[in-house]
Design an enzyme around this catalytic site. Structure first.
Site, short mmCIF file in Angstrom:
data_model
loop_
_atom_site.label_atom_id
_atom_site.label_comp_id
_atom_site.label_asym_id
_atom_site.label_seq_id
_atom_site.Cartn_x
_atom_site.Cartn_y
_atom_site.Cartn_z
N HIS A 355 0.78 -1.23 0.00
CA HIS A 355 0.00 0.00 0.00
C HIS A 355 0.81 1.28 0.00
O HIS A 355 0.23 2.36 -0.07
CB HIS A 355 -0.94 0.04 1.21
CG HIS A 355 -2.19 -0.72 1.01
ND1 HIS A 355 -3.30 -0.16 0.45
CD2 HIS A 355 -2.49 -2.01 1.25
CE1 HIS A 355 -4.25 -1.08 0.37
NE2 HIS A 355 -3.79 -2.21 0.85
N LYS A 543 -9.21 14.41 3.59
CA LYS A 543 -8.40 13.19 3.70
C LYS A 543 -7.57 13.33 4.96
O LYS A 543 -7.60 14.38 5.59
CB LYS A 543 -7.50 13.02 2.47
CG LYS A 543 -6.71 14.30 2.09
CD LYS A 543 -5.88 14.14 0.83
CE LYS A 543 -6.66 14.20 -0.46
NZ LYS A 543 -6.64 12.95 -1.22
N ARG A 544 -6.81 12.27 5.35
CA ARG A 544 -5.93 12.43 6.49
C ARG A 544 -5.00 13.62 6.27
O ARG A 544 -4.62 13.92 5.14
CB ARG A 544 -5.11 11.15 6.70
CG ARG A 544 -5.91 9.99 7.27
CD ARG A 544 -6.49 10.32 8.62
NE ARG A 544 -5.48 10.36 9.66
CZ ARG A 544 -5.33 9.44 10.61
NH1 ARG A 544 -6.16 8.41 10.68
NH2 ARG A 544 -4.39 9.55 11.51
N LYS A 549 0.32 14.91 1.53
CA LYS A 549 -0.95 15.24 0.90
C LYS A 549 -1.09 16.75 0.67
O LYS A 549 -2.03 17.21 0.02
CB LYS A 549 -2.11 14.70 1.72
CG LYS A 549 -2.18 13.15 1.74
CD LYS A 549 -3.32 12.65 2.61
CE LYS A 549 -3.42 11.14 2.74
NZ LYS A 549 -4.12 10.51 1.61
N THR A 651 -8.28 6.95 -2.95
CA THR A 651 -9.62 6.50 -3.33
C THR A 651 -10.61 7.65 -3.18
O THR A 651 -11.66 7.65 -3.82
CB THR A 651 -10.09 5.32 -2.45
OG1 THR A 651 -9.86 5.64 -1.08
CG2 THR A 651 -9.36 4.05 -2.82
N LYS A 655 -14.17 8.87 -5.40
CA LYS A 655 -15.49 9.21 -4.86
C LYS A 655 -15.94 10.58 -5.40
O LYS A 655 -17.09 10.77 -5.75
CB LYS A 655 -15.46 9.24 -3.33
CG LYS A 655 -15.09 7.91 -2.69
CD LYS A 655 -14.79 8.09 -1.19
CE LYS A 655 -14.00 6.91 -0.65
NZ LYS A 655 -13.38 7.21 0.66
C1 LIG Z 1 -12.11 7.51 1.04
C2 LIG Z 1 -11.76 7.86 2.42
C3 LIG Z 1 -10.43 8.07 2.77
C4 LIG Z 1 -9.29 8.02 1.77
O1 LIG Z 1 -9.15 9.29 1.15
P1 LIG Z 1 -7.86 9.65 0.28
O2 LIG Z 1 -8.23 10.95 -0.32
O3 LIG Z 1 -7.71 8.58 -0.75
O4 LIG Z 1 -6.71 9.75 1.21
C5 LIG Z 1 -10.14 8.39 4.09
N1 LIG Z 1 -11.12 8.50 5.01
C6 LIG Z 1 -12.41 8.30 4.71
C7 LIG Z 1 -13.45 8.44 5.77
C8 LIG Z 1 -12.79 7.97 3.41
O5 LIG Z 1 -14.07 7.78 3.12
#
Ligand SMILES: *Cc1c(COP(=O)(O)O)cnc(C)c1O
Length: 814
Positions: A355, A543-544, A549, A651, A655
């Site tokens: 990952h 995101k985190r 990032k 991911t 979305k």
């Molecule tokens: C999809 C998702 C992530 C991952 O987000 P990234 O932008 O790919 O880092 C993290 N937390 C939650 C709650 C998510 O739904």
């Protein structure tokens, strides 16, 4: 089950009465939620039993997905949708004066994961069941999920997430399926009938008790299982201490120390946590999971020898990599196989997903810790390492450097990624670029040795939760336009392209986004008292919080834009609402300071009337699956601006795309494949490429200070962090300033000019409303590839060789 409203009503009232002893009038929203959840459970219970029976009888290959995290979120809404009764029950509940959405919000999020990795595992479960694959999840039932984030005085504070305090409506405790897991002690061996027999003395025994959660397929009667393990004391051990030795207090302390194994989820994302308790969690998961799989297998098959033909075990990153030595242990010490027999089975059973390539995330455990905590496991790893190195020696005689770089044990550490690579038959990355970096760079020696093991499986998300459920209006428009086929075959979304020039369709799309934005704005107003302009661009970075990032790059751009707007209030720009959300690891100082910077900007900008509401900044508390479900449908712009090469896939990017947002992003992770799908015109790409970034790293980085010296704009901007112009103590953001000008490890300053230009392009594109709507449509229409149904079929065909098992029509659709 219910032929009409009368029957439904009677069942619901009966449930309220028997569970809570209340009438409808007396029942609280929580009572109603639990009553409804029980009705769903009853509804699927037969299908669950039948699914397991089919799997027993058919003898098809079973897959177990081992993951230290499953970020599943709420289940009621998704379950109702997958059963196929959501709209009907919603209507029936409304006739009882009950708002289903409100009941759904009563459910606590199951936040048993940090971010992308854990959410991926949850999306995969949904796709496995929906594709009727005999695949199951195996994880830990953490008593406390990921901490709840609150913002106090602009800073993140962490609160415990006691998600089980009122119980979980979906789990079933299966005490009769409990197994014992052993820690510590000493191992000795003796020869018996020409065979080495191992004995494990004075070990501490932990009882692993499984809790099963149903995973309901989309309208297909498949109900798979997510099995989460909880640590408990073996009753006799407690009694021994308390009664026989008369030390009750010590017995209670002992009980707590055992239960601590499944007490909390470690809150670190992309940074490995080297604590003994974490190592215990990892072994607890794999040992409990494997013992129960082997037990079930033997009950059905008798002989263990064709295990690998009938079982695949997938390990989600290296956290469950001890599945390799643990399976060896079970096969040799408990089943009496020879080393070679056990090894043949093990290396043909386990498949591994990598990952990350971030060096700080690569797990390595000190030899002495592993040796004392898991003596038998360490012996097996040691033997594996010895055999592997001598194997390497025969291929690369004299090439010590290469062999040392590949060894499982080196410098007194066990390297978990090396263990995972050696002990599995498949190794996959999670996006094309990530797999290529593994092959050509991070794992190039392994790729040279085992080229046939490496493959790519680009991540995906479940379009059922992230579009059908999260964005019902958009889903309805799509279904009404192209039929519901897209729900079963998400690639069918591409037929939406026929509406690219259809003004009425684009108008409808625009309206839906507008409504979603208004709803979101209302929610923000109610919760935070902040008014945001529904016609502004919703520019979303969720995101985190992590340096790679680059939330800091976005924040710097916001600061600069604000400064320009102050200087020239007539600046031509579409009003923007900058929306941030995300948790920082509690010990990650720099990330927490970035949150403070964003909340400081929000405080200044949101209260400045001279900019006429052209900018607003929000930091939403407690990013979680349910918050995410609210945000994506309302987003116009998707910020995917990681330093190229650092984000394995991402991911969140998928979305957003599926909900019709336009990406501003770097050529990193799956952004590259999103770009390939939508083409240059429907995404805004900027910045250094992965190749360029990696070249800089190989040559010692770059010199940010020289860049700052030569660039007045950048110098002025950075000065604002430390010159007292922000309403915080002068040194508050010094660490951020220093991290940029001293090393700028993540190329924030290097990419800054390109980012600003890309943002201006977004502004320009948004002004052309029909052009923008076409971009949204293109993103939705091309998002089918990023359904986890596609990803999971690729895993099933390419890695697991698993076939669908049709259960039949147990759940009759209405
Ligand atoms: C999809 C998702 C992530 C991952 O987000 P990234 O932008 O790919 O880092 C993290 N937390 C939650 C709650 C998510 O739904």
């Amino acid at each position: 089950m219910f032929t009409d409203w009368q029957a439904f009503r009677a069942a619901f009232l009966n449930q309220l009465q028997s569970m809570h002893g209340k009438s409808l009038e007396e029942a609280s929203p929580e009572d109603k939620y639990t009553a409804l959840a029980v009705m769903v459970r009853e509804y699927i219970s037969n299908a669950w039993v039948q699914t397991n029976k089919h799997y027993e009888n058919k003898g098809e290959k079973q897959v177990y997905y081992f993951s230290i995290e499953f970020l599943i979120g709420r289940l009621l809404g998704a379950n109702l949708l997958n059963i196929g009764v959501r709209s009907e029950w919603e209507k029936w509940l409304a006739e009882l004066g009950i708002d289903l959405n409100q009941l759904e919000n009563e459910e606590p999020d199951a936040g048993l994961g940090n971010g992308g990795l854990g959410r991926l595992a949850a999306c995969f479960l949904d796709s496995m069941a929906s594709l009727q694959l005999p695949c199951h999840g195996c994880g830990i039932r953490y008593k406390y999920g990921l901490f709840e984030q609150k913002i106090l005085d602009g800073y993140q504070v962490e609160h415990p997430d006691n998600w089980l305090k009122n119980g979980c409506m979906w789990e079933i405790r299966k005490f009769d399926k409990a197994v014992q897991v052993k820690f510590g002690g000493t191992v000795w061996s003796e020869e018996k009938n020409g065979k080495l027999v191992f004995h494990h003395d004075n070990a501490q025994t932990v009882l692993a008790v499984p809790y099963d959660i149903p995973v309901i397929g989309y309208q297909n009667s498949t109900v798979n299982t997510l099995r989460l393990w909880s640590a408990e004391t073996v009753q006799e051990d407690f009694d021994l201490l308390a009664f026989n030795q008369g030390n009750y207090v010590k017995a209670v302390e002992y009980k707590y120390s055992i239960e601590s194994i499944s007490e909390i989820l470690y809150p670190d994302d992309s940074h490995y946590e080297g604590r003994v308790l974490r190592l215990k969690q990892q072994y607890f998961l794999v040992s409990a999971g494997l013992q129960s799989i082997v037990r079930r297998f033997k009950k059905k098959h008798g002989s263990i020898l064709d295990f690998a033909e009938k079982i695949s075990i997938h390990i989600n990153d290296t956290h469950p990599a001890m599945a390799i030595p643990e399976l060896m242990r079970i096969l040799m010490d408990e089943e009496g196989l020879s080393w070679n027999e056990a090894w043949q089975i093990t290396k043909n059973t386990i498949a591994y997903t990598n990952h990350t390539i971030l060096p700080e995330a690569l797990e390595k455990w000190p030899v002495d810790i592993m040796k004392s905590l898991l003596p038998r496991i360490f012996m097996i790893i040691e033997e594996l390492n010895k055999q592997f190195c001598s194997h390497l020696w025969s291929h690369y005689p004299g090439d010590w450097q290469r062999i040392a770089s590949m060894a499982i044990i080196a410098d007194n550490y066990v390297h978990m990624a090396h263990l995972a690579v050696v002990g599995s038959y498949s190794i996959n990355g999670v996006a094309k670029i990530h797999t290529n970096i593994l092959k050509q760079d991070v794992m190039k020696n392994f790729y040279h040795f085992y080229p046939y093991k490496f493959n790519n499986k680009t991540n995906g998300i479940t379009h059922r939760r992230w579009l059908l459920k999260a964005n019902p209006d958009l889903a309805r428009l799509i279904t009404n336009s192209i039929s519901p086929s897209w729900i079963y075959y998400p690639q069918y979304l591409s037929t939406l392209l026929r509406y690219s020039e259809d003004a009425a369709f684009l108008e409808a799309l625009d309206k839906i986004k507008e409504t979603n934005k208004m709803n979101f704005a209302n929610w923000v107003h109610n919760k935070y008292g902040i008014t945001i302009d529904g016609s502004s661009i919703f520019d979303v970075h969720v995101k985190r919080i992590h340096a790679y990032k680059r939330q800091l790059m976005n924040a710097l751009r916001i600061l600069e834009l604000y400064t320009r707007l102050k200087e020239n209030p007539n600046l031509e720009m579409v009003p923007r609402t900058f929306i941030f959300a995300g948790k920082a690891a509690p010990g990650y100082f720099l990330a927490k300071r970035v949150i403070k910077l964003i909340t400081t900007l929000a405080a200044v900008i949101n209260n400045d009337s001279t900019i006429q509401g052209k900018m607003k900044v929000l930091f939403l508390e407690n990013y979680s699956v349910s918050l995410a479900e609210m945000i994506f449908p309302a987003a116009d712009v998707s910020e995917q601006i990681s330093t190229a090469s650092k984000e394995a896939s991402g991911t969140g990017n998928m979305k957003f795309m599926m909900n019709g947002a336009v990406t501003i992003g770097t050529l990193d992770g799956a952004n590259i494949e999103i770009h390939e799908e939508v083409g240059d015109d429907n995404i805004v790409i900027f910045g250094l490429t992965a190749k360029e970034v990696m070249n800089y790293y190989q040559n010692g980085g770059y010199r940010p200070w020289e860049l700052v010296q030569s660039d007045t704009r950048l110098r002025k901007l950075l000065d604002q962090l430390v010159n007292g112009s922000l309403p915080v103590p002068r040194e508050e953001f010094r660490v951020l300033y220093d991290s940029l000008v001293n090393s700028d490890e993540f190329f924030v300053l290097k990419d800054y000019a390109a980012y600003v230009e890309a943002q201006e392009k977004i502004d320009m594109l948004y002004r052309d409303n029909s052009r923008w709507n076409k971009m949204c449509l293109s993103n939705i229409a091309h998002s089918g590839k990023f359904s986890s149904d596609r990803t999971i079929s690729e895993y099933a065909i390419g890695i697991w060789k698993a076939k669908p098992v049709v259960i039949g029509d147990i759940l009759e659709p209405y």
